[in-house]
Design a protein around this motif. Sequence first.
Motif, PDB file in Angstrom:
ATOM      1  N   ASN A 268       0.847  -1.188   0.000  1.00 32.85           N
ATOM      2  CA  ASN A 268       0.000   0.000   0.000  1.00 32.85           C
ATOM      3  C   ASN A 268       0.886   1.243   0.000  1.00 32.85           C
ATOM      4  O   ASN A 268       1.154   1.851   1.033  1.00 32.85           O
ATOM      5  CB  ASN A 268      -0.918  -0.012   1.226  1.00 32.85           C
ATOM      6  CG  ASN A 268      -1.989   1.043   1.142  1.00 32.85           C
ATOM      7  OD1 ASN A 268      -1.818   2.087   0.507  1.00 32.85           O
ATOM      8  ND2 ASN A 268      -3.119   0.794   1.781  1.00 32.85           N
TER       9      ASN A 268
ATOM     10  N   PHE B  72      -0.510   4.610   1.317  1.00 25.75           N
ATOM     11  CA  PHE B  72      -0.335   4.857   2.753  1.00 25.75           C
ATOM     12  C   PHE B  72       1.069   5.389   3.031  1.00 25.75           C
ATOM     13  O   PHE B  72       1.242   6.355   3.778  1.00 25.75           O
ATOM     14  CB  PHE B  72      -0.585   3.555   3.521  1.00 25.75           C
ATOM     15  CG  PHE B  72      -0.437   3.664   5.014  1.00 25.75           C
ATOM     16  CD1 PHE B  72      -1.396   4.296   5.777  1.00 25.75           C
ATOM     17  CD2 PHE B  72       0.668   3.117   5.661  1.00 25.75           C
ATOM     18  CE1 PHE B  72      -1.262   4.396   7.162  1.00 25.75           C
ATOM     19  CE2 PHE B  72       0.817   3.212   7.036  1.00 25.75           C
ATOM     20  CZ  PHE B  72      -0.158   3.844   7.791  1.00 25.75           C
ATOM     21  N   LEU B  73       2.072   4.795   2.420  1.00 25.80           N
ATOM     22  CA  LEU B  73       3.456   5.229   2.612  1.00 25.80           C
ATOM     23  C   LEU B  73       3.641   6.694   2.236  1.00 25.80           C
ATOM     24  O   LEU B  73       4.377   7.422   2.904  1.00 25.80           O
ATOM     25  CB  LEU B  73       4.392   4.330   1.792  1.00 25.80           C
ATOM     26  CG  LEU B  73       5.891   4.569   1.864  1.00 25.80           C
ATOM     27  CD1 LEU B  73       6.635   3.271   1.564  1.00 25.80           C
ATOM     28  CD2 LEU B  73       6.380   5.645   0.896  1.00 25.80           C
TER      29      LEU B  73
ATOM     30  N   VAL C 232      -6.725   5.239   4.628  1.00 24.36           N
ATOM     31  CA  VAL C 232      -7.056   3.984   5.305  1.00 24.36           C
ATOM     32  C   VAL C 232      -8.453   3.516   4.908  1.00 24.36           C
ATOM     33  O   VAL C 232      -8.683   2.339   4.596  1.00 24.36           O
ATOM     34  CB  VAL C 232      -6.919   4.142   6.833  1.00 24.36           C
ATOM     35  CG1 VAL C 232      -7.513   2.927   7.550  1.00 24.36           C
ATOM     36  CG2 VAL C 232      -5.457   4.321   7.222  1.00 24.36           C
TER      37      VAL C 232
ATOM     38  N   SER D  29      -8.419   2.311   1.280  1.00 20.82           N
ATOM     39  CA  SER D  29      -7.668   1.067   1.149  1.00 20.82           C
ATOM     40  C   SER D  29      -8.499  -0.126   1.595  1.00 20.82           C
ATOM     41  O   SER D  29      -8.588  -1.138   0.889  1.00 20.82           O
ATOM     42  CB  SER D  29      -6.386   1.142   1.981  1.00 20.82           C
ATOM     43  OG  SER D  29      -5.574   2.210   1.587  1.00 20.82           O
TER      44      SER D  29
ATOM     45  N   THR E 110      -5.202  -5.928   3.266  1.00 23.41           N
ATOM     46  CA  THR E 110      -4.492  -4.688   2.967  1.00 23.41           C
ATOM     47  C   THR E 110      -3.093  -4.794   3.556  1.00 23.41           C
ATOM     48  O   THR E 110      -2.931  -5.229   4.696  1.00 23.41           O
ATOM     49  CB  THR E 110      -5.236  -3.480   3.545  1.00 23.41           C
ATOM     50  OG1 THR E 110      -6.537  -3.400   2.955  1.00 23.41           O
ATOM     51  CG2 THR E 110      -4.489  -2.193   3.245  1.00 23.41           C
ATOM     52  N   THR E 111      -2.095  -4.398   2.765  1.00 15.95           N
ATOM     53  CA  THR E 111      -0.696  -4.588   3.155  1.00 15.95           C
ATOM     54  C   THR E 111      -0.042  -3.227   3.364  1.00 15.95           C
ATOM     55  O   THR E 111       0.253  -2.517   2.407  1.00 15.95           O
ATOM     56  CB  THR E 111       0.053  -5.394   2.072  1.00 15.95           C
ATOM     57  OG1 THR E 111      -0.610  -6.650   1.901  1.00 15.95           O
ATOM     58  CG2 THR E 111       1.500  -5.627   2.472  1.00 15.95           C
ATOM     59  N   TRP E 112       0.190  -2.879   4.636  1.00 15.99           N
ATOM     60  CA  TRP E 112       0.667  -1.556   5.010  1.00 15.99           C
ATOM     61  C   TRP E 112       2.192  -1.510   5.008  1.00 15.99           C
ATOM     62  O   TRP E 112       2.857  -2.491   5.328  1.00 15.99           O
ATOM     63  CB  TRP E 112       0.138  -1.185   6.396  1.00 15.99           C
ATOM     64  CG  TRP E 112      -1.323  -1.421   6.564  1.00 15.99           C
ATOM     65  CD1 TRP E 112      -1.928  -2.474   7.190  1.00 15.99           C
ATOM     66  CD2 TRP E 112      -2.394  -0.596   6.080  1.00 15.99           C
ATOM     67  NE1 TRP E 112      -3.303  -2.360   7.131  1.00 15.99           N
ATOM     68  CE2 TRP E 112      -3.616  -1.215   6.451  1.00 15.99           C
ATOM     69  CE3 TRP E 112      -2.443   0.601   5.369  1.00 15.99           C
ATOM     70  CZ2 TRP E 112      -4.858  -0.670   6.140  1.00 15.99           C
ATOM     71  CZ3 TRP E 112      -3.694   1.139   5.054  1.00 15.99           C
ATOM     72  CH2 TRP E 112      -4.869   0.519   5.441  1.00 15.99           C
TER      73      TRP E 112
ATOM     74  N   LEU F 279       5.618   1.572   5.571  1.00 15.41           N
ATOM     75  CA  LEU F 279       6.073   2.954   5.789  1.00 15.41           C
ATOM     76  C   LEU F 279       7.447   3.227   5.193  1.00 15.41           C
ATOM     77  O   LEU F 279       7.753   4.364   4.828  1.00 15.41           O
ATOM     78  CB  LEU F 279       6.103   3.272   7.291  1.00 15.41           C
ATOM     79  CG  LEU F 279       4.751   3.503   7.960  1.00 15.41           C
ATOM     80  CD1 LEU F 279       4.913   3.513   9.480  1.00 15.41           C
ATOM     81  CD2 LEU F 279       4.124   4.807   7.487  1.00 15.41           C
TER      82      LEU F 279
ATOM     83  N   MET G 160       0.341   2.124  12.176  1.00 17.86           N
ATOM     84  CA  MET G 160       0.316   1.110  11.127  1.00 17.86           C
ATOM     85  C   MET G 160       0.076  -0.286  11.693  1.00 17.86           C
ATOM     86  O   MET G 160      -0.752  -1.050  11.172  1.00 17.86           O
ATOM     87  CB  MET G 160       1.632   1.134  10.355  1.00 17.86           C
ATOM     88  CG  MET G 160       1.737   0.052   9.291  1.00 17.86           C
ATOM     89  SD  MET G 160       3.333   0.009   8.427  1.00 17.86           S
ATOM     90  CE  MET G 160       4.366  -0.810   9.660  1.00 17.86           C
TER      91      MET G 160
ATOM     92  N   LEU H 256      -3.491  -1.356  12.549  1.00 18.22           N
ATOM     93  CA  LEU H 256      -4.484  -1.527  11.489  1.00 18.22           C
ATOM     94  C   LEU H 256      -4.678  -3.002  11.150  1.00 18.22           C
ATOM     95  O   LEU H 256      -3.736  -3.783  11.213  1.00 18.22           O
ATOM     96  CB  LEU H 256      -4.029  -0.770  10.231  1.00 18.22           C
ATOM     97  CG  LEU H 256      -3.961   0.743  10.326  1.00 18.22           C
ATOM     98  CD1 LEU H 256      -3.186   1.316   9.144  1.00 18.22           C
ATOM     99  CD2 LEU H 256      -5.363   1.339  10.383  1.00 18.22           C
TER     100      LEU H 256
ATOM    101  N   ALA I  80       1.604  -6.206   7.364  1.00 18.61           N
ATOM    102  CA  ALA I  80       2.470  -5.029   7.410  1.00 18.61           C
ATOM    103  C   ALA I  80       3.909  -5.444   7.147  1.00 18.61           C
ATOM    104  O   ALA I  80       4.314  -6.570   7.449  1.00 18.61           O
ATOM    105  CB  ALA I  80       2.368  -4.330   8.762  1.00 18.61           C
TER     106      ALA I  80
END
Length: 590
Positions: free
Chosen positions: A324, A327-328, A341, A344, A355-357, A359, A406, A409, A413
Amino acid sequence: MTPTPRPPAAALSTTLVHPAGPAGPWWRDAVIYQVYPRSFADGDGDGVGDLPGITARLDHLADLGVDAVWLSPFYRSPQRDAGYDVADYRDVDPLFGTLADADALLDRAHALGLRVVVDLVPNHTSADHPWFRGALAAAPDSVERGRYLFRDGRGPGGSEPPNNWTSVFGGPAWTRVTEPDGTPGQWYLHLFDSSQPDLDWSNPEVRDELEDVLRFWLDRGVDGFRVDVAHGMVKAPGLPDWDGTTAMIDGGHDGTLGSEDGATGAGSAGPMWDQEPLHDIYRSWNRVLGQYEGDRALVAEAWVEPMERLARYVRPGEMQQAFNFAFLTTLWAAPDLRAVVTASLRANDEVGATTTWVLSNHDVVRHTSRLGLAVPGSRPNGIGATDPQPDEALGLRRGRAATLLMLGLPGSAYVYQGEELGLPEHTTLADDERQDPAWWRSGHTERGRDGCRVPLPWSADAPAYGFSPTGATWLSQPASYARYAADRQRGVPGSTLELYRTALRVRREQALGTGSLAWADGLTTSTGAPAGDVLAFVNRDVLVVAVVGASEAVLPPGAAVLVASGPLGATGDGRVVVPADTTVWALLTD
């Protein structure tokens, strides 16, 4: 029946966006740690990390509490783009070790309960790959050239490139070859460096070869593949001219707030990105993985927008995860974060996907430094000594808060190596040390990605901070890394390393990865005024509150703190105050 989140304290109102779900395949809620092999740990003392070095440090990852490790490329390569120029997909580059070392790493990781995802680079090969060397020696229209995108040039004598595309790394996306007879010849396409010729994915031989590569590594026991440039392998028929920018991501953020879907700035609209035949390739790869036990996974590195387009990569029968990046790339602002969020989760829920978070990774400025910039969360293409410098302390404070947000959520991740130590970007790396081809091909206008790829500090008082037994490092480490070293943080309450360990443990205990998300509104400050700059949601029985700005928020009565990214305050009557740039998880009790 899908469980619903427990109602929070009466003072809060909630809006359910994503319901909790049952446990599923490991990849739906896994936390995966990215290892950049040349910078993780050096076992032989040559200054470059290697597979034995990684194996020796796997206990660190098991103790951290992650579920899997993703290894950036370690294949045989001339290393013109840090291994993303592959000369042999079925061998380990001697820089990193041997196939036996890869097998030993897999065995040790699995013994520790860690799954292993390896990088796959299918858009292009190295110019040193036997296929491309054969293509250069062969004639136009030969079988050998048909594996790549060779074309005749335009203009007098074919002296102009076949179209006007540019490289992601800067400059033209075409290079002209000299034919075996010494005459100027055809041109070949390379969306990245000229040493990375693009494969022609309309050629069945290319498809067969890469499927065989998948089987080679699946047979050795890998648990999945992170697919590099997953949105770029197929080009539009005829390779038409296009006046846009050929980019994975744009060169910065204008600071505008309130994006509805977390726009990444990705150049995914061009004829070289996000083409429909890609999905047939991934359906075929999914069938290959389905022949193996253990829920193997495909992970898309796809800089695609809007979110609904990205979700198509993780439809049933295709890939299992897609980073995602929206988000980053979102600014440190509550409205932006809430929007991305929500978008997504809704887009992925439509196709039944997780959903794959994420940063940070090896391609972007570390998030602790991005969040310390004047526009927090903006995304320069590298930072040099003469560029505006981030506020290191503020960036770390916000970075810890962003991480806890993160990890709270629902979904999976990714954690980039060193972020569990709070590492900042190396923003004062000497320009003459830089090795990223983006630095050279951009005419020294983009600093590139070297600053986030600096070797890790393990021991504050050891040579190279414990990265290498000889003190050698392929990129220099800043003196500040001593205070971030793992041995300075292990077991120290309040350290970033211990924050990550605690958060990952609580995340697992509370099943947050398979949990829910209901936005929570109605928080107040210690004076009773409505709390601003706050992102709050309920995941199962846990209230997550992130104060994204200069405000504060008071937790409702009965909310018991589980973990916090920084020091908390208290009101006169004993309620918990969450200060600026801080995130807290609190258990909601009756």
